[in-house]
Design an enzyme around this catalytic site. Sequence first.
Site, PDB file in Angstrom:
ATOM      1  N   ASP A 267       8.318   1.389   8.217  1.00 39.04           N
ATOM      2  CA  ASP A 267       8.101   1.616   9.636  1.00 39.04           C
ATOM      3  C   ASP A 267       8.814   2.908  10.020  1.00 39.04           C
ATOM      4  O   ASP A 267       9.537   3.509   9.215  1.00 39.04           O
ATOM      5  CB  ASP A 267       8.605   0.417  10.450  1.00 39.04           C
ATOM      6  CG  ASP A 267       7.850   0.254  11.762  1.00 39.04           C
ATOM      7  OD1 ASP A 267       7.307   1.247  12.279  1.00 39.04           O
ATOM      8  OD2 ASP A 267       7.792  -0.884  12.281  1.00 39.04           O
ATOM      9  N   TRP A 268       8.620   3.335  11.255  1.00 41.06           N
ATOM     10  CA  TRP A 268       9.103   4.630  11.739  1.00 41.06           C
ATOM     11  C   TRP A 268      10.614   4.757  11.555  1.00 41.06           C
ATOM     12  O   TRP A 268      11.386   4.047  12.191  1.00 41.06           O
ATOM     13  CB  TRP A 268       8.729   4.776  13.204  1.00 41.06           C
ATOM     14  CG  TRP A 268       9.104   6.057  13.869  1.00 41.06           C
ATOM     15  CD1 TRP A 268      10.365   6.534  14.105  1.00 41.06           C
ATOM     16  CD2 TRP A 268       8.202   7.024  14.415  1.00 41.06           C
ATOM     17  NE1 TRP A 268      10.313   7.731  14.753  1.00 41.06           N
ATOM     18  CE2 TRP A 268       8.998   8.065  14.975  1.00 41.06           C
ATOM     19  CE3 TRP A 268       6.816   7.127  14.498  1.00 41.06           C
ATOM     20  CZ2 TRP A 268       8.439   9.167  15.606  1.00 41.06           C
ATOM     21  CZ3 TRP A 268       6.255   8.233  15.133  1.00 41.06           C
ATOM     22  CH2 TRP A 268       7.059   9.243  15.663  1.00 41.06           C
TER      23      TRP A 268
END
Length: 727
Positions: A267-268
Site C-alpha cells: 500500500d502507499w
Amino acid sequence: MNETKLHDLIEKMTLEEKAAQMSQVVSSFIHKGSSDEKITGPFAGMEVANEDMTGSGSVLGATGADNLRTIQKAYLERSRLGIPLLFMADVIHGYKTVFPVPLALGCTWDPKAVEESAAIAAKESAAAGLHVTFSPMVDLVRDPRWGRVMESTGEDPYLNGVLARALVRGYQGDDLKNDQSKLAACVKHFAAYGAPEGGRDYNTVDMSRRQLMEYYLPAYEAALDEGAELVMTAFNTVEGIPATSNKWLMRDLLRKEMGFDGVLISDWGAVQEAIPHGVAADNRDAALKAVTAGLDIEMMTPCYVQHLKTLVEENVISEALLDEAVLRILKLKNKLGLFENPYRGADTELEETVMLSETHRKAARETAAKSCVLLKNEGVLPLRKSQNVALIGPFAESTDLMGPWSIFGEEKDVVSVRTGMTEKLDTEPAVEKGCDIEAVLPEQLEAAVEAAKQAEVVVLALGEHSEMSGEAGSRTNIKLPDAQLQLVAEVKKLGKPLVTVLFNGRPLDLHGVVDESNAVLEAWYPGTEAGHAVADLLFGDTNPSGKLTMSFPHNVGQVPVYYNSFNTGRPKDQIDPEDRFASKYLDAPNGPLFPFGFGLSYTTFTYSSLALSSEVMEENGTIRVSVNVQNTGAVAGEETVQMYVRDLVGEVVRPVKELKGFSKIHLEPGETKQVVFEVDEESLKYHHSDLTYTCDAGEFIVSVGPDSRNTEEGRFSYSPAGRSGQE
C-alpha cells in the site's frame, strides 16, 4: 509472449532496471506532462521526489485515454527494452458511473448485481486506459469507529467471500488479454487490516493465528480462488510484524499455503513505514525486509530504487529475489496483452460512449435501490405522489452522495434527493437545509420548522460528509452531529409524520433519530443515481429489499458488536435477569440495535414448516433444510432468506450462529415458495486449536429466517463412521 521470452528479457535487464520495475509512483514522476492525477496518500516525508523514478514499471492515479496513451508512448520511447507501463488506480465502487459504497453493495445480498457493478467499473476504467484496480477490499469489519468499514462488504466471512468472488469476476472476466473491457483485480489488504485496535486507522492489529484463519482469511482465499491477479499488503502489524515486512505472512501463508503466485504490491508508503513501526532502521533495512518477505512492487517510497542494487552487489540478497518479483510483474503485463498492445483499452471514442451511459446509470440506480435498508416503518412509507412534502436537511440538495473512494466520479453528475423526489411528486416539495452537517444557524432552523408546519409529511435527509468516513476517517463518536440531532428534535415537536433518510459510510448510533422518526431508510452513499434510487423507494416504485451486513450498535460502548459472537461461560440469556454476575452491560443490551441480516419491506413475509431431511448427517453426507416463505402483504417483494448453523460442542469455542447460505427470492402477494438449502461437511468445518480445518461429531442447530436474530430452528447430529465427540 511466452514465458521463455520473459526470462530472456529478465536476463537482459540491469539491476537498476529490475528495481525500477519493482517501484510504483504517480504519473508526474514518469511524465511531466501528465494530467488528471488522483493522489490517494500522503507525500509528506517521502523521498520519492529526490529520486530518478522515470523508469518505474507502473503508475497509479493517472487516468484518461489520451493522457495514458501519451504517457505510455513517451515511456516506451526511452525504454531500452520496450517493457510497457502498467496503469493502476483505486476504482473502488465505480469509475465515472459511481455505484453504492461496498458496504452498501454488500447489503444487496445480490452477487449478480455486485458483479455487474464491477464489470461496468472495469468497462469505463479500461476505456480510460487503466489496467489494474485496487479492489476488492475484502477485510472483515466489526468496528464502525473505523472509517474504512465503508469499503468492506461487512462482518461475515462467508458473505464477504461470496461477494469477493463476484467482484473479481466482474473486474477480470475470463480473458484479460483478449477482453480489453476488463481490469486485473487487486485483493486488499493482506491481512486483517479491518481489525485495528480502537477502530483507529493504521493502528495495531493483534489476534491469534486461529482467529486470523477462521474469520479474516476466508474472503481473501475466495478472491484468490476466483483468480485475482494481485494482492496488496496491509498497513498494520500481524503478530507484531508489519504486514509488508512479514515473511511468514507473505511467503509461508500467502505464497505457499494459499498458493498465490501473482503480483504482491505494498500500500502507499508501507515499505518505508517499517521505520516508524520500529522494525527497520532505515530505507536500506526496510527494502531488505520487504523484498525478503516477498513484496514485488513498492508503492510511493524509494527504498527499492535506492537500495536493491547495492544489496545484491554486496551479496546481502540474491539477484534471484529480484528476478522472481520481476517475472511476476512481466507475467501480469503479458496476461494483459501489453507487450502486443501497450495502449490496451485506451480509446477516446469509446470513453465518450461508455462513461455514464444510460445503461450504466440504469444499473447504478437499480443497485442503489437494492442496497438501501429500511430500518423502521410505522406505516408512513411509501409516500403518496399527491402528498404535500417538506424535504429538509443538509443532504436535501447535496450532491455529496458518492461517498469515499469515488475519486473519478464528479458531483455534477450526481442526482440529488430533491431532483429525485421532484420528479415523483405532483407538487414540488418545500426544501430547506435546516442545518449544515456539523453546525446550525437559527435562521436555518426557523425556515425548516416553518416548511415542516405546512407539510403533510416531512422527509429529513441527514448523514455524514463523505470525509467523515473512509480511509483515515476514524471516529469515537458515531452519532450524527449535534446540529442534525437538534434539527430532528425541533421537527419532531410538530407531530408530523417524519421520515429520515441517512447518508453515511458506517453503522451509526441512531439514538436521537430512530425513536423520533416514523420511518428510517439507511441509504449509505448510493452513488451517481442516489436521488433517483431513494425516490424510487420512498414512493414505492421499488420495494426495499436491502439487509444489513454490519450490525448497528445501541451505542459506541458496545463496539465491537457482531452477530457471530461467542456465548461466554456466563451467558446473559441463561442466567436469572436479576443476577449481576452474567456477561452483560448494566446500562445497555448485549445485542445490537439492528442485527446483521436485518431489513424491512413494504410487504410482510411469514416463515413456516422448517424441515430437515434427516436428523443425522453421516460422513460425506448432506442434509436438506427447507422452509416455506409466504408474502403475506399486499405488494410484491424480495426477501433474502438466511441459513445459519451452530456447533453446540466444539474442540474450541464456537459462535452462537454462522451464516452458511442465503437465497434471495421474489414473491407476489399471497405467493409461497419453498426455499431449500444443503448443509454438508464443509458447512461444519472450522479451524481447531492446532489449525487443522475439519469438523467434529456432535449436535448442531440449523436456523433459518429473515435476519440473524429472528430465526426458526431445527437440530441434527453429525456422526461420521468410527468417530465420536471432539477428537
